[in-house]
Motif scaffolding. Structure first.
Motif, PDB file in Angstrom:
ATOM      1  N   ASP A   1       5.958 -11.799  -0.604  1.00  0.00           N
ATOM      2  CA  ASP A   1       6.511 -11.223   0.617  1.00  0.00           C
ATOM      3  C   ASP A   1       8.002 -10.955   0.489  1.00  0.00           C
ATOM      4  O   ASP A   1       8.507  -9.918   0.951  1.00  0.00           O
ATOM      5  N   ILE A   2       8.737 -11.870  -0.138  1.00  0.00           N
ATOM      6  CA  ILE A   2      10.186 -11.728  -0.254  1.00  0.00           C
ATOM      7  C   ILE A   2      10.570 -10.507  -1.077  1.00  0.00           C
ATOM      8  O   ILE A   2      11.636  -9.921  -0.899  1.00  0.00           O
ATOM      9  N   ALA A   3       9.657 -10.083  -1.968  1.00  0.00           N
ATOM     10  CA  ALA A   3       9.943  -8.944  -2.849  1.00  0.00           C
ATOM     11  C   ALA A   3       9.657  -7.607  -2.176  1.00  0.00           C
ATOM     12  O   ALA A   3      10.093  -6.560  -2.670  1.00  0.00           O
ATOM     13  N   VAL A   4       8.915  -7.623  -1.077  1.00  0.00           N
ATOM     14  CA  VAL A   4       8.549  -6.356  -0.409  1.00  0.00           C
ATOM     15  C   VAL A   4       9.022  -6.325   1.036  1.00  0.00           C
ATOM     16  O   VAL A   4       8.496  -5.576   1.856  1.00  0.00           O
TER      17      VAL A   4
ATOM     18  N   LEU B   1       0.829  -1.205   0.000  1.00  0.00           N
ATOM     19  CA  LEU B   1       0.000   0.000   0.000  1.00  0.00           C
ATOM     20  C   LEU B   1       0.863   1.254   0.000  1.00  0.00           C
ATOM     21  O   LEU B   1       1.947   1.267   0.625  1.00  0.00           O
ATOM     22  N   PRO B   2       0.404   2.326  -0.636  1.00  0.00           N
ATOM     23  CA  PRO B   2       1.075   3.618  -0.446  1.00  0.00           C
ATOM     24  C   PRO B   2       1.017   4.004   1.029  1.00  0.00           C
ATOM     25  O   PRO B   2       0.068   3.658   1.741  1.00  0.00           O
ATOM     26  N   ALA B   3       2.022   4.697   1.507  1.00  0.00           N
ATOM     27  CA  ALA B   3       2.153   4.986   2.945  1.00  0.00           C
ATOM     28  C   ALA B   3       0.945   5.700   3.527  1.00  0.00           C
ATOM     29  O   ALA B   3       0.632   5.532   4.721  1.00  0.00           O
ATOM     30  N   HIS B   4       0.246   6.497   2.734  1.00  0.00           N
ATOM     31  CA  HIS B   4      -0.885   7.274   3.255  1.00  0.00           C
ATOM     32  C   HIS B   4      -2.237   6.734   2.784  1.00  0.00           C
ATOM     33  O   HIS B   4      -3.246   7.442   2.834  1.00  0.00           O
ATOM     34  N   HIS B   5      -2.243   5.473   2.390  1.00  0.00           N
ATOM     35  CA  HIS B   5      -3.489   4.864   1.908  1.00  0.00           C
ATOM     36  C   HIS B   5      -4.454   4.652   3.072  1.00  0.00           C
ATOM     37  O   HIS B   5      -4.051   4.428   4.231  1.00  0.00           O
ATOM     38  N   SER B   6      -5.734   4.675   2.759  1.00  0.00           N
ATOM     39  CA  SER B   6      -6.773   4.553   3.807  1.00  0.00           C
ATOM     40  C   SER B   6      -6.777   3.197   4.483  1.00  0.00           C
ATOM     41  O   SER B   6      -7.308   3.051   5.597  1.00  0.00           O
TER      42      SER B   6
ATOM     43  N   THR C   1       5.903   3.129   1.382  1.00  0.00           N
ATOM     44  CA  THR C   1       4.900   2.067   1.257  1.00  0.00           C
ATOM     45  C   THR C   1       4.768   1.332   2.591  1.00  0.00           C
ATOM     46  O   THR C   1       5.630   1.421   3.464  1.00  0.00           O
ATOM     47  N   VAL C   2       3.678   0.575   2.694  1.00  0.00           N
ATOM     48  CA  VAL C   2       3.415  -0.254   3.869  1.00  0.00           C
ATOM     49  C   VAL C   2       2.995  -1.631   3.374  1.00  0.00           C
ATOM     50  O   VAL C   2       2.241  -1.744   2.402  1.00  0.00           O
ATOM     51  N   VAL C   3       3.470  -2.666   4.027  1.00  0.00           N
ATOM     52  CA  VAL C   3       3.111  -4.036   3.683  1.00  0.00           C
ATOM     53  C   VAL C   3       2.151  -4.583   4.720  1.00  0.00           C
ATOM     54  O   VAL C   3       2.400  -4.486   5.929  1.00  0.00           O
ATOM     55  N   ARG C   4       1.048  -5.186   4.250  1.00  0.00           N
ATOM     56  CA  ARG C   4       0.052  -5.760   5.154  1.00  0.00           C
ATOM     57  C   ARG C   4      -0.287  -7.182   4.709  1.00  0.00           C
ATOM     58  O   ARG C   4      -0.270  -7.500   3.515  1.00  0.00           O
TER      59      ARG C   4
END
Length: 294
Positions: free
Chosen positions: A242-245, A169-174, A252-255
């Protein structure tokens, strides 16, 4: 023309006579004579002419003398190469792989393997499953590290590990702080997809469509790296290995997505008769099984 015949010819010239060549090579003199006769019969020329008690090279013999040492060297090198292929020390391996397996998992292993077998020639082709799997089927690649091939290809698939997909996700995504983040939360979101034929995309489409979520935004990209940049630029969100991010790209943020199975099996794709692979290919297969299997 046999290597031993060339060896006999070169030794006669070097030693100056059939008798000395026989002594040097530890052959009976009759064997030396037979070798020369066989060589002359195959080439259709006389190689030696007697002048008194000495044997002299004919014009044809002089031409052969100029080339024989090179021919012997090449033949010896070829024999050595064949022995190395049999023992797995030499040969050529044509390998295919999908990303990010190729860059993040396979590359370090191939470096180690190549140091152990420095005489092996290795060609790595990187592409999505729709590219590398058919090339294995066509015999253009020896095997591949990929997501499962289609059933009708007749290829075998040996799972080695799973790639877990995460939401980038973009860092400021909802949705960054949404707890828990459910698959249904992706409804109405612009999902950036990899290109058609990609094993990750196939899993994403199947999982989301089964929940009534349309993953098609009209934007698809053939590179995971480009998708990451697109998310950084807030073009949309992406589901990536997951390994790519890990760690997440800047901004960005990973969830982890709850309520849906987003695991992609990755393994060895090979011809149905793996026993037909040569010793070098078998060595690399065993090496990859040891280091990739989980």
């Amino acid at each position: 023309m046999e290597l031993r015949q060339l060896e006999t010819f070169l030794t006669i010239v070097k030693e100056g006579s059939f008798a000395k060549a026989a002594e040097k090579l530890e052959y009976a003199q009759s064997t030396i004579t037979v070798h020369v006769q066989q060589l002359e019969a195959e080439l259709g020329v006389k190689l030696f002419a007697r002048q008194g008690k000495q044997m002299q090279l004919t014009e044809a013999g002089k031409v052969l003398w100029e080339q024989a040492a090179v021919l012997r060297q090449r033949a010896v090198a070829l024999q050595q190469t064949m022995r190395e292929i049999i023992t797995g020390e030499a040969g050529q391996i044509r390998l295919g792989a999908i990303e990010p397996t190729a860059s993040l998992r396979l590359a370090p292993l191939l470096i180690t393997f190549s140091r152990t077998f420095p005489k092996l020639r290795l060609a790595l082709e990187v592409g999505n499953a729709a590219l590398v799997n058919p090339r294995v089927q066509a015999g253009e690649l020896d095997f591949a590290i990929s997501s499962p091939p289609e059933a009708q290809t007749g290829l075998t698939f040996e799972p080695l590990f799973f790639e877990d997909l995460r939401v980038l996700l973009p860092a400021h995504h909802s949705l960054v702080n949404k707890e828990p983040l459910e698959a249904t939360d992706l409804k109405g979101q612009r999902i950036l997809l990899t290109d058609r034929g990609c094993g990750y995309r196939a899993v994403i489409e199947k999982a989301l469509l089964s929940l009534g979520i349309n993953p098609f935004s009209g934007i698809e990209m053939g590179s995971i790296e480009i998708l990451k940049h697109a998310v950084q630029g807030e073009l949309g969100i992406a589901l990536l290995p997951d390994i790519a991010v890990t760690p997440p790209p800047s901004q960005t943020v990973v969830r982890k997505l709850q309520g849906v199975d987003l695991r992609v099996p990755v393994g060895l794709v090979s011809p149905p008769e793996e026993c037909h692979l040569g010793r070098p290919q078998q060595e690399l297969l065993a090496f990859l099984r040891t280091h990739l299997q989980k």
